[in-house]
Write an enzyme that holds these catalytic residues in place. Structure first.
Site, PDB file in Angstrom:
ATOM      1  N   GLU A  45       1.287  -1.416  -0.199  1.00  0.00           N
ATOM      2  CA  GLU A  45       0.150   0.206   0.342  1.00  0.00           C
ATOM      3  C   GLU A  45       0.898   1.363   0.032  1.00  0.00           C
ATOM      4  O   GLU A  45       1.642   1.738   0.459  1.00  0.00           O
ATOM      5  CB  GLU A  45      -0.736  -0.177   1.429  1.00  0.00           C
ATOM      6  N   CYS A 234      -6.250   0.762   2.201  1.00  0.00           N
ATOM      7  CA  CYS A 234      -7.418   2.096   2.056  1.00  0.00           C
ATOM      8  C   CYS A 234      -7.114   3.135   1.558  1.00  0.00           C
ATOM      9  O   CYS A 234      -8.292   3.462   1.015  1.00  0.00           O
ATOM     10  CB  CYS A 234      -7.255   2.223   3.595  1.00  0.00           C
ATOM     11  N   ASN A 370     -12.576  -3.850   0.459  1.00  0.00           N
ATOM     12  CA  ASN A 370     -11.083  -4.002   1.339  1.00  0.00           C
ATOM     13  C   ASN A 370     -11.665  -3.729   2.413  1.00  0.00           C
ATOM     14  O   ASN A 370     -11.288  -5.719   2.806  1.00  0.00           O
ATOM     15  CB  ASN A 370     -10.019  -2.443   1.384  1.00  0.00           C
ATOM     16  N   GLU A 371     -11.894  -3.405   3.351  1.00  0.00           N
ATOM     17  CA  GLU A 371     -11.817  -3.303   4.911  1.00  0.00           C
ATOM     18  C   GLU A 371     -13.513  -3.362   5.223  1.00  0.00           C
ATOM     19  O   GLU A 371     -13.910  -2.288   5.677  1.00  0.00           O
ATOM     20  CB  GLU A 371     -11.472  -2.733   6.107  1.00  0.00           C
TER      21      GLU A 371
END
Length: 645
Positions: A45, A234, A370-371
């Site tokens: 990331e 993120c 993603n999350e």
């Protein structure tokens, strides 16, 4: 009485020694279920200046003058202005104009110090390039000088470029540094009465690999990762939908890839970097190339139409795409698969070929979201899955269980992923070393039916600098549980990958670097030992019929490698004492022979590798003579050892 007490004390000590020597691990040599080639990998990331200023080798900050503050990163002097009339690049329309200041003794020019300074190495050639045109449409020539300058403000190398056209052209020069300097800079002077327009001002070390820092690529290659998850994280989601990562903006000519805000530029109040942006010079094409280079299967993650749920409320319609408007996001996923795998006759396969890679990248997996958590996610994921599986039935789809290792949202996420029948469920956990020691049994009782586990982000967060030996050892012990449960754990990727020592925001990180060099953390060596000793099949390793999951601080797992015909045993000793273990092999076709032993150990749990001391914790190798089916091994305190028989 005193003599009696002494005898009893001695007997107790001998009994204690005897007890510590009584550990006997039994390895069933019959190969069990397969271990996936993707079992151990890495996650990238763009945090901690991991891309621009890090893996991406570009040394000029804000090279295209597209930061909202157009001259951020630049020190302008004399008559310098920013314009966008008839630009060189449609999606990067801004450029600078240098003109005489009106006073012969006053010069016009620019300085750029790169990312926390420019790291210059003695004898290294640096490739300078710029797009330029003369400002006066009536002709003439313009000249400017480019210099590399040391931190002492003394020029190191220089060259002069003559611009002869009022149309945009690319000009180049090669500058050679005559010394090593971690905090150098680049300077440009206008040398003519004629003004000049400049855009995409670039400087790369000559030894870059496809635009990437060679030393950092080597750090990744030596891990022998099986899977490479990118580009986040993120940043895939974005702070809002407008700043999400859009892969189509990251391919094609680098000069025309539009700037994107990096969501980490202001997320951490104690580590603000308002100059943190994504130029996309490191884009999806480069990620695929890098995957190929390091021998890892690529795993791209795409937006599911939800901006970061930590920073936005679920009822904020500006933070998520309505279900009826989701098609363009789904098209991005379908088009990415075509870009990676499609024939050169297809639209996106042709772009891949035009960029220099006509053969497919052999993409096998894709992550959507993603999350994400809560009801907004599965209803969007379902729409992606329906179309992806209809067009590309062999592509595995990764769904998310959210940002936590347990709890209500985690349980809901898993329930929904099972309903949708995703192939893999992406779990994330950043926990204390104690949690990792205590959770080596995490996957022992997971259902063997339905989706497999993808531990997409994990790392132990210790005290202090947090890349200490305690954190690394806890991960090594925890990973014996991943290996023992390879029938349900399909793959795992440590996170995050990179951190600039002058620009970090989050730690721990696998690889730390400055402008000249990098350091491999103790955690890196743990990942490398698993990656290079993955094996092909699980083996059953037990003590008294049970897995070794922390009794007396011992953790162990075993695998068979059919390619080298080797039995590999990994043992972590988290205790403060040296321990002796007898390894007994059952069902061997022939006795094991000499073993290669690799030991990673430190008596100081706070010890760590650093730029100043790169070898505080590194593996030590030796040979262990073996003859038979029983092997006695001695495990130092606070150690992780790999035995390869």
């Amino acid at each position: 009485m005193k003599k009696t007490k002494l005898i009893i004390s001695c007997m107790a000590a001998l009994a204690s020694i005897g007890a510590s020597a009584q550990h006997r691990f039994t390895v069933d040599a019959r190969p069990g279920g397969p271990i996936q080639p993707t079992m151990y990998g890495i996650f990238f990331e763009d945090i901690n200046f991991g891309a621009d200023g890090g893996l991406y080798a570009e040394m000029v900050e804000n090279r295209s003058f597209e930061f909202p503050d157009r001259l951020m990163g630049w020190n302008a002097f004399g008559n310098v202005s920013v314009a966008d009339e008839k630009p060189a690049f449609e999606r990067n329309p801004h450029y600078v104009t240098l003109r005489r200041s009106g006073h012969t003794e006053k010069v016009t020019g620019l300085e750029n110090r790169g990312f926390f300074g420019m790291g210059l190495k003695k004898g290294m050639h640096y490739d300078f390039s710029v797009y330029a045109r003369i400002t006066d449409l009536q002709g003439g020539t313009a000249r400017f000088r480019v210099e590399l300058v040391g931190s002492d403000d003394v020029p190191i190398a220089r060259d002069t470029i003559t611009v002869t056209n009022n149309k945009w052209q690319k000009y180049t020069a090669t500058l050679t540094s005559n010394k090593t300097d971690a905090k150098g800079l680049m300077r440009i002077f206008l040398m003519s009465d004629q003004g000049v327009d400049l855009d995409h001002v670039s400087l790369f070390p000559e030894d870059n690999w496809h635009g990437l820092r060679t030393d950092l690529v080597k750090d990744l290659e030596d891990l022998h990762p099986g899977i490479f998850r990118f580009p986040g994280g993120c940043i895939v989601e974005g702070t809002d939908l407008a700043t999400r990562y859009q892969w189509k903006n990251s391919v094609g000519p680098v000069e025309n890839r539009p700037l994107n805000e990096n969501r980490w530029n202001y997320t951490f109040p104690h580590r603000l970097y308002p100059n943190y942006y994504q130029t996309y010079g490191l884009g999806f094409y480069e990620f695929f190339l890098l995957s190929e280079k390091i021998g890892a299967e690529p795993l791209p993650i795409l937006s599911c139409g939800l901006a970061c749920q930590f920073q936005n409320k679920d009822n904020d319609k500006n933070a998520h795409v309505c279900l009826d408007d989701l098609q363009s996001y789904i098209d991005d996923a379908l088009d990415l698969i075509e870009f990676a795998n499609g024939p050169t006759t297809s639209k996106w396969g042709k772009l891949r070929a035009d960029m220099g890679h006509p053969t497919p990248f052999n993409l096998k997996q894709i992550g959507i979201g993603n999350e994400q958590w809560g009801p907004l996610y599965p209803e969007r994921l379902e729409k992606f899955m329906k179309q992806i599986r209809a067009k590309y039935p062999n592509i595995r789809i990764c769904g998310s269980s959210g940002p936590s290792a347990d709890g209500k949202d985690f349980d809901y996420g898993w329930k929904e992923m099972r309903k949708l029948n995703v192939d893999l469920v992406d779990e994330h956990y950043y926990k204390s070393p104690r949690w990792f020691f205590d959770n080596a049994t995490r996957y022992d009782n997971y259902s063997r039916k339905g989706p497999k586990v993808f531990a997409g982000e994990y790392a132990a967060h210790g005290k202090g600098s947090r890349n200490n030996w305690e954190a690394a050892l806890s991960e090594a012990c925890f990973m014996t549980g991943l290996e023992r449960n390879a029938d349900v754990v399909y793959q795992a990727t440590y996170a995050p990958l990179f951190a600039h020592v002058d620009g970090w925001q989050w730690k721990p990180d696998l690889i730390w670097f400055d402008n000249l060099t990098s350091v491999r953390s103790a955690n890196w060596y743990v990942q490398m030992l698993y990656g290079t000793n993955r094996g092909t099949n699980m083996l059953k390793l037990t003590e008294n019929g049970k897995p070794v999951t922390g009794t007396d601080g011992l953790y162990a797992s075993a695998v068979y490698d059919k390619d080298s015909k080797s039995y590999i045993v990994k043992i972590g000793n988290a205790s403060d004492k040296e321990q002796t273990v007898t390894l007994g092999f059952n069902n061997l076709k022939r006795p094991v022979s000499t073993a290669k032993v690799t030991l990673l150990q430190s008596s100081d749990i706070q010890a760590e590798n650093s730029i100043a001391n790169k070898t505080a914790i590194v593996p030590q190798t030796s040979e262990l003579p073996v003859n038979g089916t029983n092997v006695k091994v001695i495990l130092p305190a606070k150690s992780f050892t790999v035995y390869r028989f």
